[in-house]
Design a protein around this motif. Structure first.
Motif, mmCIF file in Angstrom:
data_model
loop_
_atom_site.group_PDB
_atom_site.id
_atom_site.type_symbol
_atom_site.label_atom_id
_atom_site.label_comp_id
_atom_site.label_asym_id
_atom_site.label_seq_id
_atom_site.Cartn_x
_atom_site.Cartn_y
_atom_site.Cartn_z
ATOM 1 N N GLU A 133 0.969 -1.263 0.069
ATOM 2 C CA GLU A 133 0.079 0.012 0.158
ATOM 3 C C GLU A 133 0.870 1.262 0.054
ATOM 4 O OE1 GLU A 133 -3.826 -2.038 2.117
ATOM 5 O OE2 GLU A 133 -2.171 -1.220 3.490
ATOM 6 N N ASN A 134 1.927 1.291 0.636
ATOM 7 C CA ASN A 134 2.919 2.332 0.613
ATOM 8 C C ASN A 134 3.322 2.732 -0.686
ATOM 9 O OD1 ASN A 134 4.108 4.125 3.121
ATOM 10 N ND2 ASN A 134 3.764 2.050 4.030
ATOM 11 N N VAL A 135 3.689 1.748 -1.627
ATOM 12 C CA VAL A 135 3.969 1.837 -2.850
ATOM 13 C C VAL A 135 2.844 2.488 -3.553
ATOM 14 C CG1 VAL A 135 4.833 0.722 -4.946
ATOM 15 C CG2 VAL A 135 5.854 0.031 -2.727
ATOM 16 N N MET A 136 1.665 1.753 -3.229
ATOM 17 C CA MET A 136 0.442 2.253 -4.065
ATOM 18 C C MET A 136 0.216 3.799 -3.723
ATOM 19 S SD MET A 136 -1.490 -1.095 -3.823
ATOM 20 C CE MET A 136 -3.114 -0.939 -4.543
ATOM 21 N N VAL A 137 0.549 4.405 -2.541
ATOM 22 C CA VAL A 137 0.179 5.597 -2.389
ATOM 23 C C VAL A 137 0.743 6.757 -3.303
ATOM 24 C CG1 VAL A 137 0.737 7.422 -0.620
ATOM 25 C CG2 VAL A 137 -0.049 5.352 0.085
ATOM 26 N N ALA A 138 2.108 6.212 -3.879
ATOM 27 C CA ALA A 138 2.774 6.795 -4.647
ATOM 28 C C ALA A 138 2.007 6.989 -6.199
ATOM 29 C CB ALA A 138 4.083 6.641 -5.010
ATOM 30 N N GLN A 139 1.433 5.605 -6.679
ATOM 31 C CA GLN A 139 0.709 5.482 -7.858
ATOM 32 C C GLN A 139 -0.682 6.623 -7.482
ATOM 33 O OE1 GLN A 139 -0.174 1.369 -7.651
ATOM 34 N NE2 GLN A 139 1.228 1.206 -9.494
ATOM 35 N N TYR A 140 -1.236 6.268 -6.478
ATOM 36 C CA TYR A 140 -2.520 6.919 -6.092
ATOM 37 C C TYR A 140 -2.323 8.635 -6.444
ATOM 38 C CZ TYR A 140 -6.190 9.293 -3.302
ATOM 39 O OH TYR A 140 -7.109 9.840 -2.866
ATOM 40 N N TYR A 141 -1.253 9.141 -5.903
ATOM 41 C CA TYR A 141 -1.026 10.853 -6.039
ATOM 42 C C TYR A 141 -0.490 11.026 -7.286
ATOM 43 C CZ TYR A 141 -1.863 11.064 -0.978
ATOM 44 O OH TYR A 141 -2.201 11.055 0.010
ATOM 45 N N HIS A 142 -0.006 9.948 -8.119
ATOM 46 C CA HIS A 142 0.479 10.396 -9.372
ATOM 47 C C HIS A 142 -0.404 10.197 -10.554
ATOM 48 C CE1 HIS A 142 2.591 9.101 -13.268
ATOM 49 N NE2 HIS A 142 3.233 10.259 -12.935
ATOM 50 N N SER A 143 -1.040 9.041 -10.597
ATOM 51 C CA SER A 143 -2.076 8.802 -11.697
ATOM 52 C C SER A 143 -3.143 7.743 -11.120
ATOM 53 C CB SER A 143 -1.687 8.415 -12.732
ATOM 54 O OG SER A 143 -0.534 7.249 -12.532
ATOM 55 N N LEU A 144 -2.911 6.613 -11.528
ATOM 56 C CA LEU A 144 -4.062 5.543 -11.163
ATOM 57 C C LEU A 144 -3.213 4.299 -10.264
ATOM 58 C CD1 LEU A 144 -5.980 5.072 -14.414
ATOM 59 C CD2 LEU A 144 -6.665 6.029 -12.109
ATOM 60 N N VAL A 145 -4.200 3.619 -9.478
ATOM 61 C CA VAL A 145 -3.251 2.618 -8.563
ATOM 62 C C VAL A 145 -3.267 1.366 -9.411
ATOM 63 C CG1 VAL A 145 -3.764 3.697 -6.247
ATOM 64 C CG2 VAL A 145 -5.523 2.236 -7.338
ATOM 65 N N ASP A 146 -2.041 0.646 -9.182
ATOM 66 C CA ASP A 146 -2.119 -0.703 -10.128
ATOM 67 C C ASP A 146 -1.668 -1.595 -9.256
ATOM 68 O OD1 ASP A 146 -1.850 -2.776 -11.683
ATOM 69 O OD2 ASP A 146 -1.108 -1.555 -13.451
ATOM 70 N N GLU A 147 -2.549 -2.585 -8.639
ATOM 71 C CA GLU A 147 -2.000 -3.506 -7.551
ATOM 72 C C GLU A 147 -0.591 -4.254 -8.064
ATOM 73 O OE1 GLU A 147 -4.943 -5.094 -5.222
ATOM 74 O OE2 GLU A 147 -3.448 -6.031 -3.997
ATOM 75 N N LYS A 148 -0.951 -4.754 -9.438
ATOM 76 C CA LYS A 148 -0.108 -5.679 -10.030
ATOM 77 C C LYS A 148 1.398 -4.983 -10.406
ATOM 78 C CE LYS A 148 -0.532 -7.918 -13.854
ATOM 79 N NZ LYS A 148 -1.355 -8.116 -15.174
ATOM 80 N N GLU A 149 1.244 -3.720 -10.659
ATOM 81 C CA GLU A 149 2.730 -2.964 -11.054
ATOM 82 C C GLU A 149 3.247 -2.829 -9.796
ATOM 83 O OE1 GLU A 149 1.862 0.366 -13.299
ATOM 84 O OE2 GLU A 149 3.946 0.912 -13.322
ATOM 85 N N ALA A 150 2.424 -2.323 -8.753
ATOM 86 C CA ALA A 150 3.233 -2.416 -7.398
ATOM 87 C C ALA A 150 3.675 -3.518 -6.877
ATOM 88 C CB ALA A 150 2.068 -1.941 -6.353
ATOM 89 N N LEU A 151 3.045 -4.560 -6.941
ATOM 90 C CA LEU A 151 3.619 -5.860 -6.552
ATOM 91 C C LEU A 151 5.054 -6.199 -7.376
ATOM 92 C CD1 LEU A 151 2.816 -7.817 -4.507
ATOM 93 C CD2 LEU A 151 1.842 -9.190 -6.172
#
Lengths: 433, 379, 232
Positions: free
Chosen positions: C108-126
């Protein structure tokens, strides 16, 4: 070193401590205001309830009460004959003694009455002599103004209020005035029971909403003259501030002799309606004092309910503000987890850290509490002035209660958070895990 | 696939759930606020009504008589009055009939009434012994009892003449004595049914006393209503009672209102400071999010959502405890439960949410004004 | 301006930058240019201004005077909202203190950056966590991770939005040797794939990994040298 750290923390973390001081201040001001109101509300409401009029009736021992609430048919059963015996009257010149009983300061007002049936245009009309606003100089040196005007606050007057110094000025009830076509300023002539005529002038027309509206109220001397009973009155109505009755008071009212010495002292020295009645009977021989239960009983009920209500509200608000303060203290300590971890890492013992933190919080809290106390006094006065139109006498007992509350609450509020933080491993705290 | 929206939601939820001790602190604060809010506002609704009922212990505040002198009311009039007056404000309605009678050649006034109603309209009566409950029983005024030297359990003979000058006489059992310090002490009380039987003249009532709570239509208007609806009746306000009640009750109500306002204001400020402390602790997190490139709006929105959830949850819990609080006060002071004002619950939740959100957004805004670099380096 | 060196392979050009905090001159007339794909180490003792320089490069702070061009875009005269946007789009940040959100898992910490940047993508974060060797720790909270693991989560977070510039402030300052080696390995493989990296450090052994070392002293550039290619 401890002092330096304490001072440093206090000065440099101004904002956080300001917040604590602020919240504690709020809590204390709330406590002070509520406690102040709580301790004084009884007296205030008691004073307000005096608008219901007298709660004691003083009558000569021999006679029975002839006052009437709703008299039904006029003239019937009402001979209007005054007793010939002097023992059926109370001496006017002894009435000042009522203001000299143990609970003298609780006697708010009293007024004597002497009612005589007079003839007015061929109709029989009750004329009551009374004190409107009599000035008395007591042997104790006290000066007292008392009389009916203040006691019958629900009367609506049209014209000038009654004046004891105007020997022929009378107040006429609204219904009588309507029936006889009397107006403020009209002259009327009444005949006493033995034909003695007096020429009177209407000072005011009053509306009482009761049977009094069919009668005349006059200065006492006039009624005494018409009745030919100089210096005598039939009954005295007394309005006294009282304490709600409890079991002891009820037992005493039945029979004061049944009390033990200690109980009797307690009863005598408490402003129960029965003990005030007893004291008036003591000081005026030959009278009977009867509580007017309609007023006395209701006063007790309302007074005790209001007090209980305010006490409960106070307790609950104190509880809430205590919770809020301890909650904020918890939040404050949690926020400082890193600082506490650091101190621990530097080798400080749990005790010294706790002492430091507690001292900081207590000093901040004390500062806030002081301001809060002053604000609370202001709030109490605001409530007193805007509701009762008089200031609230904040009892000095409020100060220790408020101080104790703040100390306990801040202390207890800090403990759980401190305990959790001290239990933590300093590295964990420092690494922000 | 996880959407941005549900991720944001997840973030907010985890922030609440995984920081349990902080959540507890914030939630406690909000709950206290909501409890005080709903509790006090409910009491504000309730206390004037309850107090008004207490004031009814002063006895009747309206009496009804026939509008012509010497005229008498009937049972029909009593029922019409009962139907005309609003039932929810009528504490009691008691008929009285007065008859001159004799005992041992001495004159007395006998009063016929219904004792169950008297207890409602004149709660200040102090009865030694018991109220009559069966036919043939009688209650003596304290002065009558003193004059006749009779006491409870003994019998008394009452005689008199009805309007047709027919003699009547009946024996009664004394159940007790009544003392009020007023005229009641000089009367003899029996049930209206007994009196009608004894005099063989049913149907008369001299006077009806009504005890009405205040609030809503003024008593004067109610009196006019009765005057219009019931023919030949004269309602009278007992000014001594009504006017004093007006002044005292108004003051007491104001007292409750003022106390409420003061307590509420202070409590809400307390909630605000608590929320502010809890949020201020998270300056680092705000700085981090900003360093990661979060827009102010997004961060603010997260805290708003968090505050909203806290506010709603705290508001709901507080509503429950607040109702209990109000109930507790009402029960212990007035011995009566109160109608929970459920429509106040949404309002409480709304106010809690508002206070929480405002209280948390202010420090967030403050934190965002600071350069993230400063926050991240640690103070 | 003076020798703007605007060329497509210059990702960062700093010319004549000064930063003054009250009486303290944190940076004085610093000039520097970094090429695309370059690995630069900024060194210097405490108080030399290296963190200030890093904050300015990372759009966390603005210079008092001078010009900063990031990927051809001048950073001066930008509002704080615009700086935030650039930070989001072009820069990956790694901190000495890790700065993970305590109540979110590694993933989720990785996804936070996605969230503020554009769209969350769990697969990419993983995948990003996999790249730093943390696939099996994805569901752990920061407090359940070791320091090295936390720093690797930070790196994964910094890289998730494919920044033009990776900025690391003492990335190994809180780590032991094993974890330090692991983090440096990751940086090496990033460098190999063409990422531009700037590492701020006071440790020579960390700086030695870079291609080039800039030394700051008292807010001025003391030296700017090419390093020997790194040997294990």
């Amino acid at each position: 070193m401890f002092l330096k750290m304490l001072l440093g923390a206090l000065i440099r973390q101004k904002k956080k401590h300001l917040m604590i001081a602020f919240t504690v201040g709020l809590g204390v001001s709330l406590a002070t205001a509520m406690l102040g109101v709580m301790f004084d509300v009884g007296d205030k409401v008691n004073q307000e309830l005096k608008s219901y009029g007298a709660n004691l009736n003083v009558i000569p021992k021999g006679s029975s009460m002839m006052g009437d609430l709703y008299r039904l048919s006029e003239g019937e059963g009402e001979g209007g004959e005054l007793s010939e015996l002097e023992s059926d009257f109370i001496r006017e010149d002894e009435l000042y003694k009522i203001k000299m009983i143990f609970w003298a300061y609780n006697i708010v007002d009293y007024a004597p009455f002497l009612t005589v049936q007079v003839g007015l245009n061929g109709q029989k009309v009750p004329l009551s002599g009374t004190w409107f606003n009599k000035h008395l100089s007591l042997p104790t040196g006290d000066e007292v103004d008392t009389g009916m005007t203040a006691m019958k606050s629900w009367w609506v007057l049209e014209g000038r209020p009654g004046d004891d110094a105007d020997p022929t000025g009378v107040l006429v009830g609204r219904e009588l005035a309507r029936a006889q076509g009397l107006k403020v300023g009209s002259n009327l002539e009444v005949q006493g029971p033995d034909g003695k005529a007096e020429s009177l002038k209407v000072r005011a027309i009053f509306e009482s909403g009761g049977e009094d509206d069919r009668g005349i109220f006059a200065p006492l001397a006039l009624a005494q003259g018409l009745a030919q009973r100089p210096g005598l009155v039939q009954r005295v109505e007394v309005s006294a501030l009282t304490t709600p009755e409890n079991d002891l008071a009820r037992r005493a009212a039945q029979n004061p002799g049944s009390l033990t010495r200690l109980e009797w002292d307690t009863w005598y020295c408490t402003a129960y309606i029965s003990s005030i009645a007893y004291q008036i009977e003591e000081i005026l021989p030959g009278v009977r004092v009867k509580p007017i239960l309609r007023v006395a009983q209701s006063e007790g009920a309302i007074l005790s309910k209001t007090q209980l209500m305010i006490i409960l509200l106070t307790i609950l608000t104190l509880l809430c503000s205590a919770l809020a303060i301890s909650n904020l203290v918890t939040a404050n300590i949690m926020e400082r987890s890193v600082e506490i971890g650091l101190l621990k890492a530097l080798g400080a013992t749990g005790l010294s850290i706790s002492l430091l933190v507690l001292c900081e919080i207590l000093i901040a809290g004390f500062g806030g509490g002081l301001v809060g106390y002053l604000v609370g006094l202001g709030l109490a006065q605001f409530i007193g002035l805007s509701v009762f139109g008089s200031t609230v006498a904040v009892k000095s007992v409020v100060i220790p209660i408020a101080v104790l509350m703040v100390l306990t609450v801040t202390f207890l509020g800090s403990l759980p958070a401190l305990k959790t933080l001290l239990g933590l491993n300093p590295t964990e705290v420092l690494h922000g895990r | 696939m996880l959407s941005n929206r549900s991720f944001a939601l997840r973030m907010v939820l985890w922030s609440l759930l995984r920081r349990r001790s902080r959540l507890l602190v914030a939630l406690t604060g909000v709950t206290i606020g909501a409890t005080v809010l709903l509790g006090l506002v409910t009491l504000c609704y309730d206390i004037p009504k309850q107090l008004s009922r207490e004031f009814r212990s002063y006895g009747a505040n309206m009496v009804f008589v026939k509008d012509q002198v010497g005229g008498r009311l009937t049972h029909g009039d009593l029922e019409s009055v009962r139907e005309t007056l609003p039932a929810d404000r009528l504490v009691g309605l008691t008929p009285f009939r007065y008859e001159p009678v004799h005992n041992n050649m001495l004159p007395y006034t006998a009063v016929g009434t219904y004792f169950a109603d008297v207890r409602l309209t004149s709660p200040f009566w102090r009865v030694t012994g018991e109220f009559p409950s069966e036919p043939g029983q009688i209650l003596l005024g304290a002065e009558v009892a003193e004059a006749t030297k009779l006491q409870a359990g003994q019998r008394i003979s009452i005689e008199g003449r009805n309007t047709n000058q027919d003699r009547y006489s009946k024996d009664f059992t004394i159940t007790g004595t009544v003392s009020t310090g007023g005229v009641e002490d000089a009367f003899i009380y029996l049930s209206l049914t007994d009196m009608e039987e004894m005099t063989r003249e049913p149907g008369h009532i001299d006077l009806v006393e009504a005890s009405l709570t205040s609030g809503g239509t003024p008593l004067g208007d109610l009196a006019d209503l009765v005057r219009r609806n019931v023919p030949d009746i004269e309602p009278r306000l007992v000014t001594r009672v009504t006017r004093s009640e007006d002044t005292v009750l108004t003051k007491l109500t104001w007292l409750v209102y003022l106390v409420t306002v003061v307590v509420l204001t202070l409590t809400m400020i307390c909630v605000t400071t608590t929320m502010m402390t809890v949020v201020m602790e998270r300056r680092k997190e705000i700085g981090l999010k900003k360093a990661l490139g979060a827009e102010n709006k997004k961060v603010a929105r997260e805290f708003l959502a968090e505050g909203l959830m806290l506010g709603v949850l705290g508001g709901l819990i507080g509503s429950l405890t607040g109702l209990l609080f109000a109930r507790l006060v009402s029960y212990s002071v007035f011995g009566r439960g109160l109608n929970p004002e459920f429509h106040l619950v949404p309002l409480t939740v709304l106010v809690s949410a508002l206070v929480t959100v405002v209280a948390s957004l202010w420090p967030v805004k403050k934190a965002m004004e600071v350069e993230p670099a400063l926050v991240l380096k640690g103070e | 301006m003076l020798n703007p060196e605007i060329s497509p392979d210059r990702i960062l050009v700093i010319s004549d930058v000064s930063k003054i905090y009250g009486p303290i001159k944190a940076l004085q007339n610093v000039s520097l240019s970094v090429g695309s794909g370059e690995w630069l180490a900024i060194m210097g003792p405490s108080g030399s201004g290296k963190t200030t320089l890093m904050n300015i490069i990372g759009c966390l702070d603005s210079p008092t005077s001078g010009r900063v061009l990031l990927d051809g875009l001048g950073l001066d005269s930008l509002s704080s909202a615009e700086l935030t946007a650039i930070r989001r789009e072009s820069i990956g940040l790694i901190f000495q203190q890790f700065h993970l959100v305590s109540y979110l898992t590694a993933l989720e910490n990785v996804m936070v950056a996605q969230y503020y940047h554009s769209l969350v993508d769990e697969k990419e974060a993983l995948e990003a966590l996999e790249n730093v060797g943390l696939a099996d720790r994805a569901k752990h909270l920061p407090r359940q991770l070791s320091g090295g693991e936390q720093q690797r989560v930070c790196i994964a977070r910094a890289l998730i939005n494919h920044p033009k510039l990776l900025l690391a402030d003492e990335p190994t300052g809180n780590l032991d040797e094993t974890n330090e080696a692991m983090v440096m390995d990751i940086l090496h493989s990033l460098h190999k794939r063409g990422s531009t990296i700037i590492v701020v450090t006071h440790a020579l052994e960390v700086a030695a990994h870079a291609e080039r070392t800039l030394v700051l002293e008292h807010g001025r550039v003391a030296s700017d040298v090419r390093n020997q290619p790194y040997q294990k």
